[in-house]
Design a protein around this motif. Structure first.
Motif, PDB file in Angstrom:
ATOM      1  N   ALA A 162       0.847  -1.190   0.000  1.00  0.00           N
ATOM      2  CA  ALA A 162       0.000   0.000   0.000  1.00  0.00           C
ATOM      3  C   ALA A 162       0.883   1.241   0.000  1.00  0.00           C
ATOM      4  O   ALA A 162       1.974   1.235   0.559  1.00  0.00           O
ATOM      5  N   PRO A 163       0.432   2.291  -0.632  1.00  0.00           N
ATOM      6  CA  PRO A 163       1.245   3.518  -0.638  1.00  0.00           C
ATOM      7  C   PRO A 163       1.324   4.120   0.770  1.00  0.00           C
ATOM      8  O   PRO A 163       0.478   3.862   1.624  1.00  0.00           O
ATOM      9  N   LYS A 164       2.354   4.941   0.993  1.00  0.00           N
ATOM     10  CA  LYS A 164       2.539   5.571   2.301  1.00  0.00           C
ATOM     11  C   LYS A 164       1.382   6.517   2.582  1.00  0.00           C
ATOM     12  O   LYS A 164       0.900   7.212   1.685  1.00  0.00           O
ATOM     13  N   THR A 165       0.958   6.511   3.849  1.00  0.00           N
ATOM     14  CA  THR A 165      -0.066   7.461   4.261  1.00  0.00           C
ATOM     15  C   THR A 165       0.623   8.524   5.100  1.00  0.00           C
ATOM     16  O   THR A 165       1.322   8.216   6.065  1.00  0.00           O
ATOM     17  N   TYR A 166       0.443   9.762   4.737  1.00  0.00           N
ATOM     18  CA  TYR A 166       1.059  10.865   5.453  1.00  0.00           C
ATOM     19  C   TYR A 166       0.079  11.395   6.494  1.00  0.00           C
ATOM     20  O   TYR A 166      -1.117  11.543   6.224  1.00  0.00           O
ATOM     21  N   GLY A 167       0.620  11.642   7.685  1.00  0.00           N
ATOM     22  CA  GLY A 167      -0.211  12.058   8.808  1.00  0.00           C
ATOM     23  C   GLY A 167      -0.945  13.351   8.570  1.00  0.00           C
ATOM     24  O   GLY A 167      -2.113  13.495   8.941  1.00  0.00           O
ATOM     25  N   HIS A 168      -0.280  14.310   7.956  1.00  0.00           N
ATOM     26  CA  HIS A 168      -0.920  15.604   7.760  1.00  0.00           C
ATOM     27  C   HIS A 168      -2.080  15.523   6.769  1.00  0.00           C
ATOM     28  O   HIS A 168      -2.964  16.381   6.770  1.00  0.00           O
ATOM     29  N   LEU A 169      -2.091  14.491   5.919  1.00  0.00           N
ATOM     30  CA  LEU A 169      -3.209  14.339   4.989  1.00  0.00           C
ATOM     31  C   LEU A 169      -4.365  13.588   5.635  1.00  0.00           C
ATOM     32  O   LEU A 169      -5.530  13.854   5.363  1.00  0.00           O
ATOM     33  N   ALA A 170      -4.037  12.626   6.510  1.00  0.00           N
ATOM     34  CA  ALA A 170      -5.077  11.804   7.114  1.00  0.00           C
ATOM     35  C   ALA A 170      -5.762  12.525   8.276  1.00  0.00           C
ATOM     36  O   ALA A 170      -6.968  12.382   8.475  1.00  0.00           O
ATOM     37  N   LEU A 171      -4.997  13.308   9.071  1.00  0.00           N
ATOM     38  CA  LEU A 171      -5.566  13.903  10.275  1.00  0.00           C
ATOM     39  C   LEU A 171      -6.437  15.121  10.003  1.00  0.00           C
ATOM     40  O   LEU A 171      -7.444  15.323  10.661  1.00  0.00           O
ATOM     41  N   LYS A 172      -6.035  15.935   9.082  1.00  0.00           N
ATOM     42  CA  LYS A 172      -6.768  17.163   8.761  1.00  0.00           C
ATOM     43  C   LYS A 172      -6.921  18.015  10.028  1.00  0.00           C
ATOM     44  O   LYS A 172      -8.006  18.198  10.560  1.00  0.00           O
ATOM     45  N   ILE A 173      -5.799  18.497  10.507  1.00  0.00           N
ATOM     46  CA  ILE A 173      -5.725  19.225  11.768  1.00  0.00           C
ATOM     47  C   ILE A 173      -6.572  20.489  11.744  1.00  0.00           C
ATOM     48  O   ILE A 173      -7.228  20.829  12.723  1.00  0.00           O
ATOM     49  N   LYS A 174      -6.586  21.157  10.615  1.00  0.00           N
ATOM     50  CA  LYS A 174      -7.355  22.394  10.510  1.00  0.00           C
ATOM     51  C   LYS A 174      -8.839  22.113  10.730  1.00  0.00           C
ATOM     52  O   LYS A 174      -9.529  22.859  11.430  1.00  0.00           O
ATOM     53  N   LYS A 175      -9.307  21.010  10.173  1.00  0.00           N
ATOM     54  CA  LYS A 175     -10.714  20.654  10.325  1.00  0.00           C
ATOM     55  C   LYS A 175     -11.015  20.301  11.779  1.00  0.00           C
ATOM     56  O   LYS A 175     -12.060  20.686  12.325  1.00  0.00           O
ATOM     57  N   GLN A 176     -10.084  19.586  12.444  1.00  0.00           N
ATOM     58  CA  GLN A 176     -10.280  19.240  13.850  1.00  0.00           C
ATOM     59  C   GLN A 176     -10.333  20.493  14.724  1.00  0.00           C
ATOM     60  O   GLN A 176     -11.181  20.602  15.613  1.00  0.00           O
ATOM     61  N   LYS A 177      -9.433  21.450  14.464  1.00  0.00           N
ATOM     62  CA  LYS A 177      -9.434  22.694  15.241  1.00  0.00           C
ATOM     63  C   LYS A 177     -10.741  23.445  15.041  1.00  0.00           C
ATOM     64  O   LYS A 177     -11.323  23.985  15.986  1.00  0.00           O
ATOM     65  N   PHE A 178     -11.205  23.456  13.802  1.00  0.00           N
ATOM     66  CA  PHE A 178     -12.468  24.132  13.512  1.00  0.00           C
ATOM     67  C   PHE A 178     -13.618  23.469  14.264  1.00  0.00           C
ATOM     68  O   PHE A 178     -14.469  24.149  14.838  1.00  0.00           O
ATOM     69  N   GLU A 179     -13.637  22.130  14.299  1.00  0.00           N
ATOM     70  CA  GLU A 179     -14.677  21.386  15.022  1.00  0.00           C
ATOM     71  C   GLU A 179     -14.606  21.679  16.519  1.00  0.00           C
ATOM     72  O   GLU A 179     -15.632  21.869  17.175  1.00  0.00           O
ATOM     73  N   GLU A 180     -13.378  21.718  17.081  1.00  0.00           N
ATOM     74  CA  GLU A 180     -13.210  22.005  18.505  1.00  0.00           C
ATOM     75  C   GLU A 180     -13.698  23.414  18.834  1.00  0.00           C
ATOM     76  O   GLU A 180     -14.399  23.623  19.829  1.00  0.00           O
ATOM     77  N   GLN A 181     -13.359  24.378  17.974  1.00  0.00           N
ATOM     78  CA  GLN A 181     -13.804  25.748  18.215  1.00  0.00           C
ATOM     79  C   GLN A 181     -15.322  25.852  18.132  1.00  0.00           C
ATOM     80  O   GLN A 181     -15.951  26.567  18.910  1.00  0.00           O
ATOM     81  N   ARG A 182     -15.894  25.118  17.199  1.00  0.00           N
ATOM     82  CA  ARG A 182     -17.340  25.130  17.067  1.00  0.00           C
ATOM     83  C   ARG A 182     -18.006  24.523  18.306  1.00  0.00           C
ATOM     84  O   ARG A 182     -19.004  25.049  18.815  1.00  0.00           O
ATOM     85  N   GLU A 183     -17.416  23.451  18.834  1.00  0.00           N
ATOM     86  CA  GLU A 183     -17.938  22.808  20.049  1.00  0.00           C
ATOM     87  C   GLU A 183     -17.820  23.752  21.251  1.00  0.00           C
ATOM     88  O   GLU A 183     -18.759  23.900  22.038  1.00  0.00           O
ATOM     89  N   ILE A 184     -16.680  24.423  21.374  1.00  0.00           N
ATOM     90  CA  ILE A 184     -16.480  25.375  22.478  1.00  0.00           C
ATOM     91  C   ILE A 184     -17.472  26.524  22.363  1.00  0.00           C
ATOM     92  O   ILE A 184     -18.072  26.953  23.359  1.00  0.00           O
TER      93      ILE A 184
END
Length: 156
Positions: free
Chosen positions: A44-66
């Motif tokens: 299988a091809p390499k999976t890069y963490g920054h592509l799989a995690l989508k940190i910006k989207k997680q931060k946006f979700e956390e801010q929306r929850e807060i």
């Protein structure tokens, strides 16, 4: 019986010797097949963490929850400010002691004892007389002047 049905691949004068060589060649071939590595990469091809995690989207979700929780708290506080609220925070409970009467009696007894001691101290007469002390000091000074080699300096 195998040797009877064996047909050598190459022409040779000795059939048994040729069979032994063919068997060794075949075993070597099997070892090579087992240890062969594929020429095509099928992993299988390499999976890069920054592509799989989508940190910006997680931060946006956390801010929306807060933000949602903050809005809920603000709504609760504004409801409490508009109305009297659901909780009565007045505490009219009076502390009750099982031995309050005994403690009060003991406190009264100690107070009376202290007052009696104070009364005795105020009525007590001193054993020493200040006048006698002063006279004794004057005698001591006269004695010191009479036995001293040099006279005492008198402060001006």
């Amino acid at each position: 019986m195998q040797h009877l049905s064996y047909q050598p691949l190459l022409l040779n004068g000795n059939k048994y010797l040729q069979q032994k060589w063919d068997k060794a060649s075949y075993e070597m071939h099997l070892r090579k097949v087992k240890s062969a590595k594929p020429t095509i990469d099928t992993t299988a091809p390499k999976t890069y963490g920054h592509l799989a995690l989508k940190i910006k989207k997680q931060k946006f979700e956390e801010q929306r929850e807060i933000q949602r929780e903050n809005n809920m708290l603000l709504e609760k506080i504004s409801h409490i400010m508009r109305t009297a609220g659901r909780i009565d925070n007045r505490n009219d409970y009076e502390k009750k002691s099982l031995c309050r009467e005994m403690q009060q009696q003991e406190l009264l007894r100690i107070t009376k004892d202290n007052q009696l001691i104070l009364l005795r101290l105020t009525q007590c007469q001193p054993h020493y007389s200040i006048k006698d002390w002063h006279e004794d000091w004057l005698k001591t000074i006269k004695l010191m002047e009479s036995i001293a080699r040099y006279p005492r300096r008198v402060s001006d």
